[in-house]
Design an enzyme around this catalytic site. Sequence first.
Site, PDB file in Angstrom:
ATOM      1  N   TYR A 282      52.197  -6.823  42.827  1.00 51.58           N
ATOM      2  CA  TYR A 282      51.099  -6.655  43.605  1.00 51.58           C
ATOM      3  C   TYR A 282      50.056  -7.218  43.255  1.00 51.58           C
ATOM      4  CZ  TYR A 282      46.928  -4.507  44.861  1.00 51.58           C
ATOM      5  OH  TYR A 282      45.479  -4.534  45.383  1.00 51.58           O
TER       6      TYR A 282
ATOM      7  N   ASP B 206      44.209  -3.146  38.778  1.00 57.30           N
ATOM      8  CA  ASP B 206      44.635  -2.168  39.660  1.00 57.30           C
ATOM      9  C   ASP B 206      46.244  -2.026  39.546  1.00 57.30           C
ATOM     10  OD1 ASP B 206      45.373  -0.852  42.009  1.00 57.30           O
ATOM     11  OD2 ASP B 206      44.351  -1.984  43.526  1.00 57.30           O
TER      12      ASP B 206
ATOM     13  N   ARG C 281      36.879   5.845  45.018  1.00 55.37           N
ATOM     14  CA  ARG C 281      37.011   4.721  45.551  1.00 55.37           C
ATOM     15  C   ARG C 281      37.064   4.834  47.162  1.00 55.37           C
ATOM     16  NH1 ARG C 281      37.719  -0.108  44.909  1.00 55.37           N
ATOM     17  NH2 ARG C 281      39.851  -0.296  45.795  1.00 55.37           N
TER      18      ARG C 281
ATOM     19  N   HIS D 177      47.958   0.254  41.180  1.00 53.87           N
ATOM     20  CA  HIS D 177      48.482   0.319  42.665  1.00 53.87           C
ATOM     21  C   HIS D 177      49.591   1.325  42.515  1.00 53.87           C
ATOM     22  CE1 HIS D 177      48.666  -1.321  46.877  1.00 53.87           C
ATOM     23  NE2 HIS D 177      47.648  -1.515  46.504  1.00 53.87           N
TER      24      HIS D 177
ATOM     25  N   ARG E  65      38.215  -8.351  38.933  1.00 57.79           N
ATOM     26  CA  ARG E  65      39.324  -7.883  38.886  1.00 57.79           C
ATOM     27  C   ARG E  65      40.599  -8.618  38.589  1.00 57.79           C
ATOM     28  NH1 ARG E  65      43.098  -4.804  43.530  1.00 57.79           N
ATOM     29  NH2 ARG E  65      44.107  -6.685  43.467  1.00 57.79           N
TER      30      ARG E  65
ATOM     31  N   GLU F  24      41.289   4.868  47.566  1.00 56.54           N
ATOM     32  CA  GLU F  24      41.334   3.978  48.459  1.00 56.54           C
ATOM     33  C   GLU F  24      42.296   4.407  49.628  1.00 56.54           C
ATOM     34  OE1 GLU F  24      42.479   0.307  46.420  1.00 56.54           O
ATOM     35  OE2 GLU F  24      44.264   0.423  47.525  1.00 56.54           O
TER      36      GLU F  24
ATOM     37  N   GLU G  46      42.457   1.307  38.023  1.00 53.10           N
ATOM     38  CA  GLU G  46      42.273   1.895  39.413  1.00 53.10           C
ATOM     39  C   GLU G  46      43.817   2.375  39.753  1.00 53.10           C
ATOM     40  OE1 GLU G  46      41.409  -1.061  42.036  1.00 53.10           O
ATOM     41  OE2 GLU G  46      42.207   0.019  43.730  1.00 53.10           O
TER      42      GLU G  46
ATOM     43  N   GLU H 289      33.693  -3.307  45.606  1.00 48.69           N
ATOM     44  CA  GLU H 289      34.804  -4.304  45.995  1.00 48.69           C
ATOM     45  C   GLU H 289      34.371  -5.162  46.788  1.00 48.69           C
ATOM     46  OE1 GLU H 289      38.697  -2.751  47.027  1.00 48.69           O
ATOM     47  OE2 GLU H 289      39.639  -4.948  46.377  1.00 48.69           O
TER      48      GLU H 289
ATOM     49  N   TRP I  92      54.301   1.218  46.743  1.00 46.33           N
ATOM     50  CA  TRP I  92      53.904  -0.235  46.812  1.00 46.33           C
ATOM     51  C   TRP I  92      52.730  -0.296  46.121  1.00 46.33           C
ATOM     52  CZ3 TRP I  92      49.996  -2.844  49.516  1.00 46.33           C
ATOM     53  CH2 TRP I  92      49.842  -4.297  49.158  1.00 46.33           C
TER      54      TRP I  92
HETATM   55  O1  KDG Z   1      45.641  -2.579  52.836  1.00 48.35           O
HETATM   56  C1  KDG Z   1      46.271  -2.478  51.562  1.00 48.35           C
HETATM   57  C2  KDG Z   1      45.040  -3.027  50.454  1.00 48.35           C
HETATM   58  O2  KDG Z   1      43.727  -2.743  51.063  1.00 48.35           O
HETATM   59  C3  KDG Z   1      45.142  -2.709  49.102  1.00 48.35           C
HETATM   60  O3  KDG Z   1      46.475  -3.071  48.594  1.00 48.35           O
HETATM   61  C4  KDG Z   1      44.169  -3.327  48.206  1.00 48.35           C
HETATM   62  O4  KDG Z   1      44.621  -2.068  46.380  1.00 48.35           O
HETATM   63  C5  KDG Z   1      44.051  -2.767  47.011  1.00 48.35           C
HETATM   64  C6  KDG Z   1      42.604  -2.999  46.532  1.00 48.35           C
HETATM   65  O5  KDG Z   1      42.317  -2.437  45.532  1.00 48.35           O
HETATM   66  O6  KDG Z   1      41.858  -3.757  47.111  1.00 48.35           O
HETATM   67 MG    MG Z   2      43.678  -0.833  44.835  1.00 46.79          MG
END
Ligand code: KDG
Ligand code: MG
Length: 402
Positions: A159, A210, A283, A212, A147, A262, A236, A339, A402
């Site tokens: 991020y 990602d 995920r 995010h 990634r 996630e 992602e 991951e 975030w």
């Molecule tokens: O606690 C938050 C993290 O697990 C997250 O920001 C990690 O986005 C993430 C990832 O894809 O691992």
């Molecule tokens: Mg993530």
Amino acid sequence: MKIIAADVLVTCPGRNFVTLRIQTEEGIYGLGDATLNGREMAVVSYLREHVVPCIIGRDPFETEDIWQYLYRGAYWRGGPVTMTAIAAVDMALWDIKGKALNTPVYNLLGGKSRNRVLVYGHANGVDIAETSDEVAKYVALGYKAVRAQTGIPGLSSTYGVAQEKLYYEPAATGLPPENLWSTEQYLLHVPKLFERLRLTFGDDLHLLHDAHHRLTPIQAARLGKSLEPHHLFWLEDAVTAELQEGFRIVRHHTTTPLALGEVFNSIWDAHILITEQLIDYIRMTIVHSGGITHLKKIAALAEIYHVQTGCHGATDLSPISMAAALHFDISIHNFGIQEYMRHTKETDDVFPHAYYFADGYLHPGDKPGLGVDYDVKLAERFPYARAYLPVNRKLDGTMWNW
Ligand code: KDG
Ligand code: MG
């Protein structure tokens, strides 16, 4: 068998982890991860006050009925705190079952469907050149999938970009740190990163990214389209998926594979995404989605709709979660990728484990149960310290995801 006690253990070997240890009359104990990054003590209290009293005296083999009791019996069901607590109980019970039957948990989930589990690592840098150098380090370690995240010009923090490379951990003590965000800068910059990575590393390396949760559906569609020439393994969390239908727009416009989930807690967060085939990878992970018992059902639904799994595996999931994910990954048919963000040595010492990395893959090991232990004495040397994930604002000060 009979459950006679359950302790909730908190430790901070570099970051906070919450662990549930369930003891049986027969002397066998099981471990479950109960870590919810930035909200750890809510789960501690939920477990101690509301869950542990309900499982004392129960037969630990009754994983399905205990799951239903804790989910349906709560009345105020669902949500991250509840589902993390249920997951901790569920993991610990599967661990007990495996130990009692003297077999790894994957054998109780259908046995091995593959020999090893493909994983991806995290490369990040302040700019494209540094990210590219970091990708090279992962390739040298044997990773087949990486990634890649990069700093964005004009933004002081982004991020996924951190000082510590192998052990990236976004939570920090004190009040939540504030990040700044510009969608336009991001959308202009990210395709340049992947153009450079394909030129440097060729076509064979799997590349992931990602977003995010920061884009709207049409912005995500634009990003997906602009990344198509670089054939990502996945894009992602392009959009927060509270509105699952929003992904119809993204899907309609791009062939870049989409991964999501996630932060989901139950099948009800993902059923439209799966049954309408709006995503390619789900995920959701054992610890935040109600444990092995619930994730098995989600994977079975996903299998029918050509959706593969790609369990979250950041450092804020303890080695117990990582082990549980690996037993799950190796047993189900529609596994996609796992991951794998490495834990620090301190964390690995507190949680000695049987799983190991070799040549771009993880192996769950062959110990009975989940194959992870907890060093209570060592853990006590690392007391809990409150920590928060960052918050995000647009350049004009508007709060953003975030
Ligand atoms: O606690 C938050 C993290 O697990 C997250 O920001 C990690 O986005 C993430 C990832 O894809 O691992
Ligand atoms: Mg993530």
